[in-house]
Write a protein that holds these residues in place. Structure first.
Motif, mmCIF file in Angstrom:
data_model
loop_
_atom_site.group_PDB
_atom_site.id
_atom_site.type_symbol
_atom_site.label_atom_id
_atom_site.label_comp_id
_atom_site.label_asym_id
_atom_site.label_seq_id
_atom_site.Cartn_x
_atom_site.Cartn_y
_atom_site.Cartn_z
ATOM 1 N N ILE A 144 43.238 -8.208 53.119
ATOM 2 C CA ILE A 144 44.257 -9.103 52.388
ATOM 3 C C ILE A 144 44.658 -7.786 51.682
ATOM 4 O O ILE A 144 44.076 -7.191 51.068
ATOM 5 N N THR A 145 45.927 -8.009 51.572
ATOM 6 C CA THR A 145 46.965 -6.839 50.403
ATOM 7 C C THR A 145 47.623 -7.612 49.562
ATOM 8 O O THR A 145 48.661 -8.358 50.152
ATOM 9 N N HIS A 146 47.625 -7.431 48.511
ATOM 10 C CA HIS A 146 48.399 -8.204 47.372
ATOM 11 C C HIS A 146 49.375 -7.133 46.883
ATOM 12 O O HIS A 146 49.346 -6.074 46.888
ATOM 13 N N THR A 147 50.480 -7.767 46.713
ATOM 14 C CA THR A 147 51.624 -7.024 46.093
ATOM 15 C C THR A 147 51.448 -7.306 44.723
ATOM 16 O O THR A 147 51.570 -8.278 43.977
ATOM 17 N N CYS A 148 50.894 -6.134 44.022
ATOM 18 C CA CYS A 148 50.714 -6.094 42.516
ATOM 19 C C CYS A 148 51.989 -5.492 41.778
ATOM 20 O O CYS A 148 53.028 -5.597 42.281
ATOM 21 N N SER A 149 51.811 -4.534 40.847
ATOM 22 C CA SER A 149 53.008 -3.976 40.018
ATOM 23 C C SER A 149 52.395 -2.782 38.883
ATOM 24 O O SER A 149 51.237 -2.893 38.739
ATOM 25 N N ILE A 150 53.351 -1.873 39.021
ATOM 26 C CA ILE A 150 52.994 -0.944 37.917
ATOM 27 C C ILE A 150 52.791 -1.641 36.417
ATOM 28 O O ILE A 150 52.075 -1.266 35.725
ATOM 29 N N ALA A 151 53.415 -2.881 36.416
ATOM 30 C CA ALA A 151 53.285 -3.709 35.391
ATOM 31 C C ALA A 151 51.997 -4.227 34.939
ATOM 32 O O ALA A 151 51.433 -4.229 33.703
ATOM 33 N N ALA A 152 50.897 -3.986 35.972
ATOM 34 C CA ALA A 152 49.816 -4.340 35.600
ATOM 35 C C ALA A 152 48.665 -3.222 35.038
ATOM 36 O O ALA A 152 47.866 -3.524 34.450
ATOM 37 N N THR A 153 49.495 -1.981 34.979
ATOM 38 C CA THR A 153 48.593 -0.815 34.465
ATOM 39 C C THR A 153 49.184 0.150 33.354
ATOM 40 O O THR A 153 48.706 0.925 32.805
ATOM 41 N N ALA A 154 50.575 -0.200 33.166
ATOM 42 C CA ALA A 154 51.269 0.458 32.235
ATOM 43 C C ALA A 154 52.087 -0.370 31.341
ATOM 44 O O ALA A 154 52.758 -1.925 31.994
ATOM 45 N N GLY A 155 52.167 -0.227 30.094
ATOM 46 C CA GLY A 155 52.912 -1.190 29.222
ATOM 47 C C GLY A 155 54.305 -1.057 29.376
ATOM 48 O O GLY A 155 54.986 0.080 29.028
ATOM 49 N N LEU A 156 55.079 -2.051 29.852
ATOM 50 C CA LEU A 156 56.580 -1.987 30.062
ATOM 51 C C LEU A 156 57.217 -3.002 28.947
ATOM 52 O O LEU A 156 56.744 -4.180 28.723
ATOM 53 N N PRO A 157 58.195 -2.512 28.139
ATOM 54 C CA PRO A 157 58.948 -3.252 27.378
ATOM 55 C C PRO A 157 59.533 -4.717 27.964
ATOM 56 O O PRO A 157 60.143 -4.353 29.247
ATOM 57 N N GLN A 158 59.540 -5.856 27.307
ATOM 58 C CA GLN A 158 60.447 -6.950 27.852
ATOM 59 C C GLN A 158 59.895 -7.543 29.093
ATOM 60 O O GLN A 158 60.451 -8.147 30.103
ATOM 61 N N ARG A 159 58.508 -7.293 29.317
ATOM 62 C CA ARG A 159 57.737 -7.795 30.462
ATOM 63 C C ARG A 159 56.637 -8.672 30.179
ATOM 64 O O ARG A 159 55.402 -8.353 31.097
#
Length: 267
Positions: A144-159
Motif C-alpha cells: 500500500i502506498t499513500h499519497t501524503c505531503s510535505i505539509a505533514a513534515t513542514a509548517g506551511l502557512p494557510q494550510r
C-alpha cells in the motif's frame, strides 16, 4: 514458520509484469500519472475515482466516492475481480484546504478528514483481504502506498487543515506498516512538495495575480520549480515495486528539497 522468499527480479522496464494494482483518485493529476506508469511497466491497473472520464488508456475504471464505505467495498471487489486479484494499492484520492485554524468551520474539517484520512482507511480495509492473497502469490510484492505531503513534515502557512490531515496520513502509514508487515503487506507513503496538478492550477486561477503566485510557489522549493506529477509517480512506482521489497514504514519526499534543505538567500 517458513522464511519469506526474496522476489525474483523482472526484466528491465517490465518489473510489474504479472502484478495487479488499484489507484484511487487515478483519473487525474498524480493518480493518473501513477496509473499510466504502472501500466507501462507491465501491471494490470484499475482506477477508482468519482469521475473516471480521465482514466488512462489501458486501465479498468471503477466509480466510487471514498466517503462511502459501501461504495468503496463494492468498487474494490469489482476491481479485484476484473484484475484477478490485487497486489498493489495506491491510495491517492484527496482534496486540499486553505486557511488558518480560524478560517475553516467544523464541517469543512470533517469533510477533509473524511476524504483524506478515512478515505484511505476505507480503501485499505476493503483491499487488505486481496492484498494478503497477493502477498502469498508473490512474496514481497504486496503493498500500500499513500499519497501524503510535505505539509505533514513542514509548517506551511494557510494550510492548517490540510497539514493536519496529511500528518494523520503519515502516522497512519507507520501504524499500518507495523500492523501488516508480518502478513507480507508493505505500507509506505510518498511526500510530494507543491506539485503541478489540476488542483494547484485551480488555486492559481483564483489568485489576484496567477503568474506572481506561481513564481512564489516555484521559489518556495529549493529546486526553483514545482514538482511534476510524473516525478511523484516514479517515486510511488519505486515504493510499490519488487525492488522495494525490504522497504516498509518509509516516507519518500519528492519535494524539490523543501523538507531538508536550508539554502542561503541568492545574491
Amino acid at each position: 514458520m517458513t522464511t519469506p522468499r526474496t522476489p525474483e527480479p523482472a526484466a528491465p522496464g517490465q518489473d510489474f509484469a504479472g502484478l495487479t494494482a488499484l489507484v484511487t483518485g487515478g483519473a487525474s493529476g498524480i493518480g493518473a500519472a501513477v496509473a499510466t506508469l504502472l501500466t507501462a511497466r507491465g501491471a494490470r491497473v484499475a482506477v477508482l475515482d468519482r469521475d473516471t472520464e480521465g482514466a488512462p488508456d489501458g486501465t479498468y475504471p471503477v466509480t466510487a466516492d471514498v466517503t462511502s464505505d459501501q461504495a468503496v467495498r463494492a468498487a474494490v471487489g469489482e476491481a479485484a475481480g476484473e484484475l484477478g486479484g490485487l497486489h498493489i494499492l495506491v491510495s491517492n484520492a484527496g482534496i486540499g484546504a486553505i486557511g488558518t485554524v480560524e478560517d475553516n468551520p467544523d464541517d469543512e474539517w470533517r469533510r477533509v478528514f473524511d476524504i483524506n484520512v478515512l478515505g484511505m482507511v476505507r480503501t485499505a480495509r476493503a483491499a487488505l483481504p486481496y492484498l494478503r492473497e497477493g502477498a502469498a502469490d508473490r512474496p514481497g510484492c504486496a503493498s500500500i502506498t499513500h499519497t501524503c505531503s510535505i505539509a505533514a513534515t513542514a509548517g506551511l502557512p494557510q494550510r492548517a487543515l490540510y497539514s493536519a490531515s496529511k500528518g494523520a496520513v503519515l502516522s497512519l502509514t507507520l501504524a499500518m506498516a507495523a500492523d501488516h508487515v508480518r502478513e507480507g503487506v508493505r505500507v509506505n507513503c510518498v511526500n510530494p512538495g507543491t506539485a503541478d496538478t489540476p488542483w494547484i492550477g485551480r488555486l492559481l486561477d483564483q489568485a489576484e495575480d496567477p503568474a506572481l503566485e506561481r513564481a512564489a510557489l516555484n521559489a518556495r522549493q529549493p529546486l526553483g520549480r514545482l514538482v511534476s506529477a510524473d516525478e511523484v509517480a516514479a517515486a510511488v512506482a519505486y515504493l510499490a515495486s519488487p525492488a522495494a521489497a525490504s522497504v516498509t514504514g518509509a516516507s519518500l519526499a519528492v519535494d524539490g528539497g523543501m523538507q531538508g534543505l536550508r539554502l542561503r538567500p541568492a545574491n
